[in-house]
Design a protein around this motif. Structure first.
Motif, mmCIF file in Angstrom:
data_model
loop_
_atom_site.group_PDB
_atom_site.id
_atom_site.type_symbol
_atom_site.label_atom_id
_atom_site.label_comp_id
_atom_site.label_asym_id
_atom_site.label_seq_id
_atom_site.Cartn_x
_atom_site.Cartn_y
_atom_site.Cartn_z
ATOM 1 N N ASP A 130 57.618 38.405 48.250
ATOM 2 C CA ASP A 130 57.988 37.016 47.942
ATOM 3 C C ASP A 130 56.826 36.279 47.288
ATOM 4 O O ASP A 130 57.006 35.569 46.301
ATOM 5 N N TRP A 131 55.631 36.443 47.860
ATOM 6 C CA TRP A 131 54.462 35.753 47.308
ATOM 7 C C TRP A 131 54.150 36.241 45.894
ATOM 8 O O TRP A 131 53.830 35.440 45.013
ATOM 9 N N VAL A 132 54.221 37.550 45.668
ATOM 10 C CA VAL A 132 53.944 38.091 44.330
ATOM 11 C C VAL A 132 54.956 37.560 43.325
ATOM 12 O O VAL A 132 54.586 37.164 42.203
ATOM 13 N N GLU A 133 56.238 37.521 43.689
ATOM 14 C CA GLU A 133 57.260 37.025 42.763
ATOM 15 C C GLU A 133 57.034 35.550 42.428
ATOM 16 O O GLU A 133 57.159 35.148 41.265
ATOM 17 N N THR A 134 56.703 34.743 43.421
ATOM 18 C CA THR A 134 56.427 33.321 43.177
ATOM 19 C C THR A 134 55.230 33.158 42.244
ATOM 20 O O THR A 134 55.265 32.357 41.306
ATOM 21 N N LEU A 135 54.176 33.928 42.486
ATOM 22 C CA LEU A 135 52.996 33.868 41.618
ATOM 23 C C LEU A 135 53.343 34.336 40.210
ATOM 24 O O LEU A 135 52.939 33.709 39.223
ATOM 25 N N ASN A 136 54.083 35.413 40.078
ATOM 26 C CA ASN A 136 54.448 35.929 38.768
ATOM 27 C C ASN A 136 55.233 34.893 37.960
ATOM 28 O O ASN A 136 54.999 34.714 36.763
ATOM 29 N N GLN A 137 56.153 34.200 38.616
ATOM 30 C CA GLN A 137 56.913 33.144 37.938
ATOM 31 C C GLN A 137 55.994 32.019 37.470
ATOM 32 O O GLN A 137 56.135 31.509 36.353
ATOM 33 N N ALA A 138 55.032 31.630 38.305
ATOM 34 C CA ALA A 138 54.106 30.553 37.926
ATOM 35 C C ALA A 138 53.218 30.970 36.758
ATOM 36 O O ALA A 138 53.001 30.200 35.822
ATOM 37 N N ILE A 139 52.711 32.194 36.803
ATOM 38 C CA ILE A 139 51.844 32.682 35.728
ATOM 39 C C ILE A 139 52.610 32.736 34.410
ATOM 40 O O ILE A 139 52.090 32.356 33.364
ATOM 41 N N ASN A 140 53.847 33.195 34.450
ATOM 42 C CA ASN A 140 54.625 33.394 33.231
ATOM 43 C C ASN A 140 55.544 32.224 32.893
ATOM 44 O O ASN A 140 56.444 32.366 32.066
ATOM 45 N N ALA A 141 55.291 31.071 33.506
ATOM 46 C CA ALA A 141 56.096 29.881 33.201
ATOM 47 C C ALA A 141 55.974 29.497 31.725
ATOM 48 O O ALA A 141 56.897 28.938 31.145
ATOM 49 N N ASP A 142 54.842 29.789 31.124
ATOM 50 C CA ASP A 142 54.675 29.696 29.675
ATOM 51 C C ASP A 142 53.588 30.683 29.277
ATOM 52 O O ASP A 142 53.026 31.366 30.124
ATOM 53 N N SER A 143 53.307 30.760 28.000
ATOM 54 C CA SER A 143 52.396 31.800 27.519
ATOM 55 C C SER A 143 50.939 31.371 27.483
ATOM 56 O O SER A 143 50.082 32.153 27.077
ATOM 57 N N SER A 144 50.627 30.152 27.907
ATOM 58 C CA SER A 144 49.236 29.709 27.872
ATOM 59 C C SER A 144 48.410 30.462 28.903
ATOM 60 O O SER A 144 48.921 30.896 29.938
ATOM 61 N N PRO A 145 47.113 30.642 28.622
ATOM 62 C CA PRO A 145 46.263 31.389 29.546
ATOM 63 C C PRO A 145 46.116 30.667 30.885
ATOM 64 O O PRO A 145 46.203 29.443 30.959
ATOM 65 N N VAL A 146 45.868 31.473 31.923
ATOM 66 C CA VAL A 146 45.796 30.969 33.296
ATOM 67 C C VAL A 146 44.501 31.453 33.943
ATOM 68 O O VAL A 146 44.114 32.608 33.769
ATOM 69 N N VAL A 147 43.865 30.563 34.700
ATOM 70 C CA VAL A 147 42.798 30.956 35.606
ATOM 71 C C VAL A 147 43.321 30.710 37.018
ATOM 72 O O VAL A 147 43.816 29.628 37.323
ATOM 73 N N LEU A 148 43.214 31.732 37.854
ATOM 74 C CA LEU A 148 43.696 31.659 39.225
ATOM 75 C C LEU A 148 42.555 31.258 40.150
ATOM 76 O O LEU A 148 41.436 31.764 40.014
ATOM 77 N N VAL A 149 42.843 30.367 41.096
ATOM 78 C CA VAL A 149 41.862 29.943 42.092
ATOM 79 C C VAL A 149 42.462 30.254 43.462
ATOM 80 O O VAL A 149 43.271 29.499 43.987
ATOM 81 N N ALA A 150 42.080 31.414 44.006
ATOM 82 C CA ALA A 150 42.693 31.918 45.232
ATOM 83 C C ALA A 150 41.755 31.784 46.422
ATOM 84 O O ALA A 150 40.543 31.988 46.303
ATOM 85 N N HIS A 151 42.344 31.474 47.573
ATOM 86 C CA HIS A 151 41.592 31.407 48.823
ATOM 87 C C HIS A 151 42.241 32.309 49.870
ATOM 88 O O HIS A 151 43.465 32.354 49.982
ATOM 89 N N SER A 152 41.422 33.026 50.610
ATOM 90 C CA SER A 152 41.813 33.758 51.805
ATOM 91 C C SER A 152 42.897 34.793 51.520
ATOM 92 O O SER A 152 42.697 35.706 50.726
ATOM 93 N N LEU A 153 44.066 34.670 52.141
ATOM 94 C CA LEU A 153 45.129 35.656 51.955
ATOM 95 C C LEU A 153 45.587 35.719 50.498
ATOM 96 O O LEU A 153 46.034 36.768 50.029
ATOM 97 N N SER A 154 45.441 34.639 49.756
ATOM 98 C CA SER A 154 45.854 34.659 48.350
ATOM 99 C C SER A 154 44.923 35.492 47.476
ATOM 100 O O SER A 154 45.290 35.849 46.361
ATOM 101 N N VAL A 155 43.734 35.829 47.965
ATOM 102 C CA VAL A 155 42.905 36.790 47.234
ATOM 103 C C VAL A 155 43.612 38.146 47.238
ATOM 104 O O VAL A 155 43.708 38.808 46.198
ATOM 105 N N ALA A 156 44.149 38.536 48.384
ATOM 106 C CA ALA A 156 44.944 39.773 48.444
ATOM 107 C C ALA A 156 46.178 39.656 47.558
ATOM 108 O O ALA A 156 46.575 40.628 46.904
ATOM 109 N N LEU A 157 46.788 38.470 47.523
ATOM 110 C CA LEU A 157 47.935 38.232 46.646
ATOM 111 C C LEU A 157 47.585 38.541 45.197
ATOM 112 O O LEU A 157 48.343 39.218 44.496
ATOM 113 N N VAL A 158 46.442 38.053 44.725
ATOM 114 C CA VAL A 158 46.032 38.294 43.338
ATOM 115 C C VAL A 158 45.859 39.796 43.096
ATOM 116 O O VAL A 158 46.302 40.314 42.065
#
Length: 177
Positions: A44-72
């Motif tokens: 579920d977390w990966v799918e939500t992140l994938n949708q956010a990353i691909n919401a448009d084609s502009s480049p993204v920098v991710l700022v992850a904390h704790s469990l979201s580091v594993a998510l990345v």
């Protein structure tokens, strides 16, 4: 323009968390909201992140904390997208026996190159990850490891407020674009 996606760990980041302070100072930063914060499932977390990353084609920098580091790490093992960098703060060692139950599918931690520049920031006294493991993660992911000192888990309890140290690392990743 590069988008900055804020990825809180389990429980979401509260009012005293540096991620929240950054969002207040930078309303253009976008927090990725998961449906389930307390008993997360990796798919579920990966799918939500994938949708956010691909919401448009502009480049993204991710700022992850704790469990979201594993998510990345899990996202990078499954997907590709316009990610130009990641700031990975206080990774939780989801494989250690003492890791809290209820985070389904996050272990084992993916240990392959992320495919984009990354900086892992780990405290020297984080109860959720040893420096040995943080270094192992950084090396496997092709990331740089930075250790700012002894701050515990680098979350709300550390009272980092707007956390200039982390902001400098984020600016470094944004400047690479």
């Amino acid at each position: 323009m590069t988008r900055v996606l804020i990825l809180p760990g389990r429980g979401n980041s509260g009012d005293k968390h540096w991620q929240t302070f950054w969002e207040r100072s930078h309303p253009e930063y976008q927090r990725v909201l998961q449906r389930e914060w307390d008993n997360p499932h990796i798919d579920d977390w990966v799918e939500t992140l994938n949708q956010a990353i691909n919401a448009d084609s502009s480049p993204v920098v991710l700022v992850a904390h704790s469990l979201s580091v594993a998510l990345v790490a899990h996202w990078a093992a499954r997907h590709r997208g316009p990610v130009s960098g990641a700031l990975l703060v206080a990774p939780s060692d989801v494989e250690q026996p003492a890791y809290p139950a209820g985070a389904e599918g996050f272990a084992p931690m993916p240990l392959q190159a992320l495919g984009f520049p990354a900086i892992v920031v780990a405290s020297s006294d984080d109860e959720r990850v040893s420096l040995v493991r943080a270094r192992q993660f950084a090396e496997a992911w092709g990331a740089r490891l930075d250790v700012p000192g002894a701050f515990g888990h680098l979350g709300s309890l550390a009272e980092l407020r707007d956390w200039p140290y982390g902001a400098e690392r984020l600016e470094e990743l944004l400047a690479r674009r």
